[in-house]
Design a protein around this motif. Structure first.
Motif, PDB file in Angstrom:
ATOM      1  N   LEU B 141       0.846  -1.198   0.000  1.00  0.00           N
ATOM      2  CA  LEU B 141       0.000   0.000   0.000  1.00  0.00           C
ATOM      3  C   LEU B 141       0.876   1.241   0.000  1.00  0.00           C
ATOM      4  O   LEU B 141       1.861   1.326   0.751  1.00  0.00           O
ATOM      5  CB  LEU B 141      -0.899   0.015   1.253  1.00  0.00           C
ATOM      6  N   LYS B 142       0.513   2.195  -0.845  1.00  0.00           N
ATOM      7  CA  LYS B 142       1.217   3.475  -0.858  1.00  0.00           C
ATOM      8  C   LYS B 142       0.177   4.581  -0.754  1.00  0.00           C
ATOM      9  O   LYS B 142      -0.813   4.583  -1.489  1.00  0.00           O
ATOM     10  CB  LYS B 142       2.035   3.618  -2.142  1.00  0.00           C
ATOM     11  N   GLN B 169       5.306  -7.406   8.528  1.00  0.00           N
ATOM     12  CA  GLN B 169       4.869  -6.090   8.060  1.00  0.00           C
ATOM     13  C   GLN B 169       6.109  -5.210   7.930  1.00  0.00           C
ATOM     14  O   GLN B 169       6.930  -5.162   8.840  1.00  0.00           O
ATOM     15  CB  GLN B 169       3.921  -5.441   9.064  1.00  0.00           C
ATOM     16  N   LYS B 170       6.212  -4.525   6.812  1.00  0.00           N
ATOM     17  CA  LYS B 170       7.327  -3.588   6.615  1.00  0.00           C
ATOM     18  C   LYS B 170       6.742  -2.232   6.237  1.00  0.00           C
ATOM     19  O   LYS B 170       5.747  -2.173   5.531  1.00  0.00           O
ATOM     20  CB  LYS B 170       8.247  -4.061   5.479  1.00  0.00           C
ATOM     21  N   ARG B 171       7.348  -1.173   6.735  1.00  0.00           N
ATOM     22  CA  ARG B 171       6.924   0.172   6.336  1.00  0.00           C
ATOM     23  C   ARG B 171       8.148   1.013   6.030  1.00  0.00           C
ATOM     24  O   ARG B 171       9.246   0.714   6.524  1.00  0.00           O
ATOM     25  CB  ARG B 171       6.190   0.915   7.467  1.00  0.00           C
ATOM     26  N   ASN B 172       7.940   2.087   5.250  1.00  0.00           N
ATOM     27  CA  ASN B 172       9.015   3.069   5.142  1.00  0.00           C
ATOM     28  C   ASN B 172       9.017   3.906   6.428  1.00  0.00           C
ATOM     29  O   ASN B 172       8.149   3.729   7.290  1.00  0.00           O
ATOM     30  CB  ASN B 172       8.857   3.933   3.879  1.00  0.00           C
ATOM     31  N   GLN B 175       5.779   5.653   7.335  1.00  0.00           N
ATOM     32  CA  GLN B 175       4.611   4.781   7.165  1.00  0.00           C
ATOM     33  C   GLN B 175       3.651   5.251   6.069  1.00  0.00           C
ATOM     34  O   GLN B 175       2.463   4.932   6.114  1.00  0.00           O
ATOM     35  CB  GLN B 175       3.840   4.615   8.476  1.00  0.00           C
ATOM     36  N   SER B 176       4.152   6.013   5.107  1.00  0.00           N
ATOM     37  CA  SER B 176       3.282   6.376   3.985  1.00  0.00           C
ATOM     38  C   SER B 176       3.170   5.200   3.019  1.00  0.00           C
ATOM     39  O   SER B 176       2.280   5.169   2.165  1.00  0.00           O
ATOM     40  CB  SER B 176       3.817   7.612   3.258  1.00  0.00           C
ATOM     41  N   SER B 177       4.079   4.254   3.137  1.00  0.00           N
ATOM     42  CA  SER B 177       3.923   3.024   2.361  1.00  0.00           C
ATOM     43  C   SER B 177       4.329   1.822   3.201  1.00  0.00           C
ATOM     44  O   SER B 177       5.147   1.939   4.128  1.00  0.00           O
ATOM     45  CB  SER B 177       4.740   3.086   1.068  1.00  0.00           C
ATOM     46  N   GLY B 178       3.713   0.711   2.888  1.00  0.00           N
ATOM     47  CA  GLY B 178       3.994  -0.484   3.667  1.00  0.00           C
ATOM     48  C   GLY B 178       3.709  -1.755   2.890  1.00  0.00           C
ATOM     49  O   GLY B 178       2.968  -1.738   1.899  1.00  0.00           O
ATOM     50  N   GLU B 179       4.313  -2.822   3.326  1.00  0.00           N
ATOM     51  CA  GLU B 179       4.087  -4.143   2.720  1.00  0.00           C
ATOM     52  C   GLU B 179       3.681  -5.120   3.808  1.00  0.00           C
ATOM     53  O   GLU B 179       4.292  -5.159   4.879  1.00  0.00           O
ATOM     54  CB  GLU B 179       5.369  -4.666   2.072  1.00  0.00           C
ATOM     55  N   ILE B 180       2.658  -5.877   3.513  1.00  0.00           N
ATOM     56  CA  ILE B 180       2.203  -6.902   4.453  1.00  0.00           C
ATOM     57  C   ILE B 180       2.373  -8.253   3.775  1.00  0.00           C
ATOM     58  O   ILE B 180       1.800  -8.495   2.701  1.00  0.00           O
ATOM     59  CB  ILE B 180       0.724  -6.683   4.844  1.00  0.00           C
ATOM     60  N   GLU B 181       3.168  -9.092   4.387  1.00  0.00           N
ATOM     61  CA  GLU B 181       3.342 -10.442   3.844  1.00  0.00           C
ATOM     62  C   GLU B 181       2.437 -11.389   4.612  1.00  0.00           C
ATOM     63  O   GLU B 181       2.368 -11.324   5.849  1.00  0.00           O
ATOM     64  CB  GLU B 181       4.811 -10.857   3.951  1.00  0.00           C
ATOM     65  N   PHE B 182       1.732 -12.221   3.880  1.00  0.00           N
ATOM     66  CA  PHE B 182       0.827 -13.159   4.545  1.00  0.00           C
ATOM     67  C   PHE B 182       0.763 -14.467   3.771  1.00  0.00           C
ATOM     68  O   PHE B 182       1.166 -14.542   2.601  1.00  0.00           O
ATOM     69  CB  PHE B 182      -0.579 -12.538   4.695  1.00  0.00           C
ATOM     70  N   THR B 183       0.280 -15.479   4.447  1.00  0.00           N
ATOM     71  CA  THR B 183       0.077 -16.768   3.771  1.00  0.00           C
ATOM     72  C   THR B 183      -1.408 -17.086   3.760  1.00  0.00           C
ATOM     73  O   THR B 183      -2.159 -16.691   4.645  1.00  0.00           O
ATOM     74  CB  THR B 183       0.821 -17.918   4.474  1.00  0.00           C
ATOM     75  N   PHE B 184      -1.796 -17.785   2.720  1.00  0.00           N
ATOM     76  CA  PHE B 184      -3.182 -18.231   2.596  1.00  0.00           C
ATOM     77  C   PHE B 184      -3.191 -19.746   2.477  1.00  0.00           C
ATOM     78  O   PHE B 184      -2.570 -20.306   1.568  1.00  0.00           O
ATOM     79  CB  PHE B 184      -3.827 -17.594   1.358  1.00  0.00           C
ATOM     80  N   HIS B 185      -3.841 -20.375   3.411  1.00  0.00           N
ATOM     81  CA  HIS B 185      -3.941 -21.843   3.393  1.00  0.00           C
ATOM     82  C   HIS B 185      -5.403 -22.228   3.556  1.00  0.00           C
ATOM     83  O   HIS B 185      -5.905 -22.301   4.676  1.00  0.00           O
ATOM     84  CB  HIS B 185      -3.100 -22.462   4.519  1.00  0.00           C
TER      85      HIS B 185
END
Lengths: 338, 198
Positions: B141-142, B169-172, B175-185
């Motif tokens: 998200l940005k 979760q990673k952000r700059n 926090q104006s941009s961020g990445e969320i890593e997730f798994t779907f099972h």
């Protein structure tokens, strides 16, 4: 006064104080003390005041009507302390004294005093002791659910009581200034929170710090006022990665919030946290030098605590917001909601 | 109660000692525009719940962008137009693929409340990403909305379903941009034994 009567009065007064103290400290008996203190306050009000201060327990809008902001900006309901007589104000403090531990009560008074300090130093009449509000949802009861709200600038206390069960979640504490002089003494309403957090951080080794410290700025509370019913993904270091001593330090830090309530219920809450300690996270954002302006969060299955210095142009260490929540039991819902 | 009252009475003279204190700057979020986003990830899509709180000093600037006809009220059309401008400032991607955002709802407080610095605009956007393949995914998200005054928070909401697990979760820095890593099972469908032929 008759010299024979005076010692007798002193003995009777001491006995009544002692009796109250015993009632207040006995587990399971404190709700009756809070009910008595609340009824004493309500009895001192006229009918119009009672109508203003007591809301239906089902009034969800009032339940959620709390904030960190001064009343001039965020309009609270209930009765304003400044509109009460001195005995009525003291009766309100009596309710808080009955509901809280001695250190919790002291913390609340210090937060209010900080706002009085702010009023004197800024000349702004929207601050100060007069601007705090009290309200109730439901009727005081030792068995039925009811709620006490006391709030104003940097204070949003929500105490839900259901029989002998009580919770402070969700509640906001804060302070500006977070350090001030009173009667030649330095007062830090949230000083223990700050010091214990830095002590815990400094106890972490390098690899633990890498987990705990978030690599970005936290400019405010995530789950502050208005964010009811949300649970965020926990971050930081997990309790299972802490040593036994560090876990104790984490619980001791959390006790600055859980311990605001009377010991009878605060211990049960901390015991619950201890049970979940391996699943409880500690996260840090900001500088690590002791006393600097840094954000931290404690998050476990039944608790969320955030501490956020406010970077708003002034010294952020002197303006702090905190939030205390229980994702499973905000407003005591698990005890009364069907 | 007696202890409380006597304690209060003891403190009264002390509370009057506020003379000669240095002046303090009262500060709330006056010149910043807090944009706090909660990201709700579900098996077939994502929701962004964003709270906007303009500070007192910049509230007029924000109100002017929303209340276009300056009549002191925010109409449905004005609210929708502002939401649309915000949508253009948001970029959401899953595994590098840009997602189409849809306005799912909004709630605007009146301009006079926004001007107090405590008024909150609530906005919700949703995006569908279709059927997810089992395994790891990244949602990015940005937020480029009013960057000169923007202060940002991005946080993933704890998923309600066990089929989705946030892994990081990673952000700059701001926090104006961020990445969320997730798994779907996805949970395998259970066999309905009662319907099975005997």
């Amino acid at each position: 006064m008759n010299k024979k009567i005076l010692p007798l009065l002193i003995v009777l007064l001491a006995a009544s104080v002692s009796s109250f103290a015993q009632t207040n400290s006995a587990p399971g008996a404190a709700t009756a003390g809070i009910v008595a203190a609340t009824n004493q306050f309500l009895a001192s009000l006229d009918e119009a005041q009672r109508r203003k201060v007591v809301f239906d327990f089902k009034d969800d809008a009032q339940r959620r009507r709390w904030s960190n902001l001064p009343n001039a900006i965020f309009k609270r309901q209930g009765l304003r302390m400044g509109d009460l007589t001195q005995p009525q104000r003291e009766a309100v403090l009596g309710i808080l004294a009955a509901a809280f531990s001695s250190q919790g009560y002291e913390k609340v008074l210090q937060i209010v005093d900080a706002d009085e300090w702010l009023k004197k130093s800024s000349g702004e009449t929207m601050f100060g002791r007069d601007e705090y509000h009290v309200s109730f949802l439901g009727q005081p009861s030792t068995s039925e659910p009811w709620m006490i709200q006391f709030g104003g600038h940097h204070l949003g206390l929500n105490i839900t009581l259901v029989g002998e069960q009580r919770t402070l979640a969700p509640s906001h504490t804060g302070a500006q200034p977070a350090i001030y002089e009173l009667e030649g003494k330095t007062v830090r309403p949230l000083g223990h929170e700050t010091d214990k957090a830095f002590a815990l951080l400094s106890s972490l080794n390098e690899s633990q710090r890498k987990l705990a410290i978030l690599g970005f700025q936290m400019r405010d509370l995530v789950l502050g006022p208005g964010r009811d019913g949300q649970t965020i993904q926990p971050e930081g270091i997990k309790g299972s990665a802490l040593s036994e001593k560090q876990r104790d330090m984490l619980l001791d830090l959390a006790s600055e919030w859980t311990g605001i309530l009377h010991e009878a219920v605060a211990k049960a809450k901390l015991d619950e946290m201890r049970k979940n300690i391996a699943e409880t996270w500690f996260a840090w954002s900001g500088p690590t030098e002791k006393g600097s302006a840094a954000y931290f969060r404690i998050q476990g299955p039944t608790v969320v605590i955030e501490y956020a210095p406010q970077r708003l142009g002034g010294d952020a260490t002197k303006h702090i917001h905190t939030i205390y929540r229980d994702p499973t039991n905000d407003y005591g819902v698990k005890w009364w909601k069907r | 109660v007696v202890e409380a009252v006597s304690g209060t009475l003891r403190r009264l003279p002390l509370l009057l000692v506020f003379l000669g204190v240095p002046s303090v700057v009262f500060a709330h979020r006056d010149d910043q525009y807090l944009q706090a986003t909660l990201v709700v990830i579900e098996p077939r899509g994502v929701r962004l719940e964003i709270n906007f709180t303009p500070g007192v000093a910049i509230a007029e600037q924000v109100v002017a962008r929303i209340d276009r006809d300056r009549n002191g009220e925010i109409s449905e059309n004005e609210a929708a137009a502002y939401a649309d401008s915000l949508k253009r400032d948001l970029t959401l991607r899953i595994d590098g693929r840009k997602l189409e955002l849809r306005l799912a709802g909004f709630e605007f407080v009146p301009p006079e409340e926004l001007r107090t610095g405590s008024g909150i605009i609530e906005m919700e956007f949703s995006a569908s990403f279709g059927a997810l393949t089992p395994g790891a995914h990244t949602l990015a998200l940005k937020n480029r909305h009013l960057t000169a005054i923007g202060v940002y928070l991005i946080n993933a909401v704890q998923p309600r379903l066990a089929t989705i697990q946030i892994t990081s979760q990673k952000r700059n820095d701001n926090q104006s941009s961020g990445e969320i890593e997730f798994t779907f099972h996805p949970v395998p469908l259970k066999t309905d034994r009662s319907a099975a032929p005997k």
